[in-house]
Scaffold this motif. Structure first.
Motif, PDB file in Angstrom:
ATOM      1  N   LYS A   1       0.810  -1.227   0.000  1.00 55.18           N
ATOM      2  CA  LYS A   1       0.000   0.000   0.000  1.00 55.18           C
ATOM      3  C   LYS A   1       0.841   1.272   0.000  1.00 55.18           C
ATOM      4  O   LYS A   1       0.339   2.349  -0.294  1.00 55.18           O
ATOM      5  N   VAL A   2       2.124   1.171   0.354  1.00 55.01           N
ATOM      6  CA  VAL A   2       3.049   2.300   0.277  1.00 55.01           C
ATOM      7  C   VAL A   2       4.121   1.945  -0.739  1.00 55.01           C
ATOM      8  O   VAL A   2       4.710   0.872  -0.682  1.00 55.01           O
ATOM      9  N   VAL A   3       4.347   2.857  -1.684  1.00 53.80           N
ATOM     10  CA  VAL A   3       5.337   2.656  -2.737  1.00 53.80           C
ATOM     11  C   VAL A   3       6.694   3.186  -2.287  1.00 53.80           C
ATOM     12  O   VAL A   3       7.722   2.539  -2.467  1.00 53.80           O
ATOM     13  N   MET A   4       6.690   4.381  -1.713  1.00 53.14           N
ATOM     14  CA  MET A   4       7.913   4.988  -1.178  1.00 53.14           C
ATOM     15  C   MET A   4       7.530   6.082  -0.199  1.00 53.14           C
ATOM     16  O   MET A   4       6.392   6.556  -0.196  1.00 53.14           O
ATOM     17  N   ALA A   5       8.512   6.460   0.625  1.00 57.92           N
ATOM     18  CA  ALA A   5       8.271   7.485   1.630  1.00 57.92           C
ATOM     19  C   ALA A   5       9.613   8.056   2.075  1.00 57.92           C
ATOM     20  O   ALA A   5      10.644   7.391   1.934  1.00 57.92           O
ATOM     21  N   GLY A   6       9.571   9.258   2.609  1.00 58.87           N
ATOM     22  CA  GLY A   6      10.793   9.824   3.154  1.00 58.87           C
ATOM     23  C   GLY A   6      10.640  11.279   3.531  1.00 58.87           C
ATOM     24  O   GLY A   6       9.687  11.943   3.119  1.00 58.87           O
ATOM     25  N   PRO A   7      11.623  11.755   4.315  1.00 57.47           N
ATOM     26  CA  PRO A   7      11.583  13.149   4.760  1.00 57.47           C
ATOM     27  C   PRO A   7      12.124  14.096   3.698  1.00 57.47           C
ATOM     28  O   PRO A   7      12.916  13.704   2.837  1.00 57.47           O
ATOM     29  N   PHE A   8      11.699  15.347   3.785  1.00 57.55           N
ATOM     30  CA  PHE A   8      12.296  16.400   2.973  1.00 57.55           C
ATOM     31  C   PHE A   8      13.625  16.798   3.615  1.00 57.55           C
ATOM     32  O   PHE A   8      13.779  16.723   4.846  1.00 57.55           O
ATOM     33  N   THR A   9      14.573  17.214   2.815  1.00 58.59           N
ATOM     34  CA  THR A   9      15.893  17.540   3.346  1.00 58.59           C
ATOM     35  C   THR A   9      15.895  18.777   4.239  1.00 58.59           C
ATOM     36  O   THR A   9      16.819  18.963   5.032  1.00 58.59           O
ATOM     37  N   ASP A  10      14.865  19.612   4.148  1.00 62.24           N
ATOM     38  CA  ASP A  10      14.789  20.782   5.024  1.00 62.24           C
ATOM     39  C   ASP A  10      14.242  20.436   6.413  1.00 62.24           C
ATOM     40  O   ASP A  10      14.107  21.306   7.268  1.00 62.24           O
ATOM     41  N   LYS A  11      13.910  19.165   6.630  1.00 64.78           N
ATOM     42  CA  LYS A  11      13.437  18.646   7.928  1.00 64.78           C
ATOM     43  C   LYS A  11      12.123  19.282   8.385  1.00 64.78           C
ATOM     44  O   LYS A  11      11.816  19.304   9.567  1.00 64.78           O
ATOM     45  N   LYS A  12      11.316  19.732   7.417  1.00 64.76           N
ATOM     46  CA  LYS A  12      10.036  20.354   7.758  1.00 64.76           C
ATOM     47  C   LYS A  12       8.852  19.453   7.450  1.00 64.76           C
ATOM     48  O   LYS A  12       7.712  19.895   7.479  1.00 64.76           O
ATOM     49  N   GLY A  13       9.122  18.186   7.165  1.00 63.69           N
ATOM     50  CA  GLY A  13       8.049  17.253   6.871  1.00 63.69           C
ATOM     51  C   GLY A  13       8.525  16.169   5.934  1.00 63.69           C
ATOM     52  O   GLY A  13       9.727  15.940   5.775  1.00 63.69           O
ATOM     53  N   GLY A  14       7.572  15.488   5.311  1.00 60.35           N
ATOM     54  CA  GLY A  14       7.923  14.404   4.420  1.00 60.35           C
ATOM     55  C   GLY A  14       6.797  14.084   3.458  1.00 60.35           C
ATOM     56  O   GLY A  14       5.781  14.779   3.403  1.00 60.35           O
ATOM     57  N   LEU A  15       7.011  13.006   2.716  1.00 66.73           N
ATOM     58  CA  LEU A  15       6.087  12.590   1.677  1.00 66.73           C
ATOM     59  C   LEU A  15       5.908  11.081   1.750  1.00 66.73           C
ATOM     60  O   LEU A  15       6.858  10.355   2.018  1.00 66.73           O
ATOM     61  N   VAL A  16       4.680  10.638   1.529  1.00 64.00           N
ATOM     62  CA  VAL A  16       4.381   9.212   1.430  1.00 64.00           C
ATOM     63  C   VAL A  16       3.593   9.002   0.149  1.00 64.00           C
ATOM     64  O   VAL A  16       2.630   9.725  -0.118  1.00 64.00           O
ATOM     65  N   MET A  17       4.001   8.022  -0.644  1.00 66.30           N
ATOM     66  CA  MET A  17       3.270   7.680  -1.859  1.00 66.30           C
ATOM     67  C   MET A  17       2.507   6.385  -1.604  1.00 66.30           C
ATOM     68  O   MET A  17       3.109   5.346  -1.325  1.00 66.30           O
ATOM     69  N   TYR A  18       1.184   6.486  -1.678  1.00 70.83           N
ATOM     70  CA  TYR A  18       0.302   5.340  -1.448  1.00 70.83           C
ATOM     71  C   TYR A  18      -0.170   4.748  -2.763  1.00 70.83           C
ATOM     72  O   TYR A  18      -0.368   5.472  -3.739  1.00 70.83           O
ATOM     73  N   LYS A  19      -0.391   3.450  -2.762  1.00 72.21           N
ATOM     74  CA  LYS A  19      -1.048   2.763  -3.875  1.00 72.21           C
ATOM     75  C   LYS A  19      -2.391   2.290  -3.339  1.00 72.21           C
ATOM     76  O   LYS A  19      -2.447   1.509  -2.389  1.00 72.21           O
ATOM     77  N   ALA A  20      -3.472   2.798  -3.930  1.00 67.38           N
ATOM     78  CA  ALA A  20      -4.811   2.474  -3.436  1.00 67.38           C
ATOM     79  C   ALA A  20      -5.771   2.338  -4.611  1.00 67.38           C
ATOM     80  O   ALA A  20      -5.543   2.900  -5.686  1.00 67.38           O
ATOM     81  N   ASP A  21      -6.844   1.602  -4.400  1.00 64.73           N
ATOM     82  CA  ASP A  21      -7.836   1.383  -5.447  1.00 64.73           C
ATOM     83  C   ASP A  21      -8.789   2.559  -5.624  1.00 64.73           C
ATOM     84  O   ASP A  21      -9.338   2.756  -6.710  1.00 64.73           O
ATOM     85  N   THR A  22      -8.989   3.333  -4.557  1.00 69.55           N
ATOM     86  CA  THR A  22      -9.920   4.463  -4.618  1.00 69.55           C
ATOM     87  C   THR A  22      -9.352   5.640  -3.834  1.00 69.55           C
ATOM     88  O   THR A  22      -8.515   5.459  -2.939  1.00 69.55           O
TER      89      THR A  22
END
Length: 89
Positions: free
Chosen positions: A34-55
Motif C-alpha cells: 500500500k506504500v510505494v515509497m516514503a521519506g523526509p524532505f531535506t529541510d526537515k520540515k516534513g515528508g512525503l508518502v506515496m500510497y497505492k490504493a484502489d480508490t
C-alpha cells in the motif's frame, strides 16, 4: 492509482514522539503493497508518502490513519498522482 501525501510538521515535539509509530505504520503498509515509497524532505520540515490504493477514499483512510496525522504532529495534503511514462515518444 497512486496518491501522494504531503506531511508538513506543525508540532516538532509531537513529531519526535510519534515518529517511531509513524515509521512502523509506513513500513507495515509497504509490506502490504500500500506504500510505494516514503521519506523526509531535506529541510526537515516534513515528508512525503506515496500510497497505492484502489480508490481516493482508501488512500485518504490510509493517510489519515498515520499516527503523525492522528496525533496532530503533521497536517495532510493528499493528491492523486498520474506519473508520466518515460521516455516520452
Amino acid at each position: 492509482m497512486l496518491y501522494v501525501a504531503f506531511l508538513p510538521i506543525i508540532d516538532q515535539e509531537k513529531n519526535t514522539e510519534l515518529r517511531p509509530s509513524h515509521l512502523e505504520y509506513i513500513n507495515d503498509l509497504y509490506k502490504q503493497g500500500k506504500v510505494v515509497m516514503a521519506g523526509p524532505f531535506t529541510d526537515k520540515k516534513g515528508g512525503l508518502v506515496m500510497y497505492k490504493a484502489d480508490t481516493p477514499e482508501e488512500a485518504r483512510q490510509l493517510a489519515e490513519a498515520d499516527p503523525v496525522v492522528v496525533g496532530g504532529a503533521r497536517t495532510l495534503e493528499l493528491r492523486e498522482w498520474n506519473p508520466l511514462e518515460l521516455p516520452l515518444k
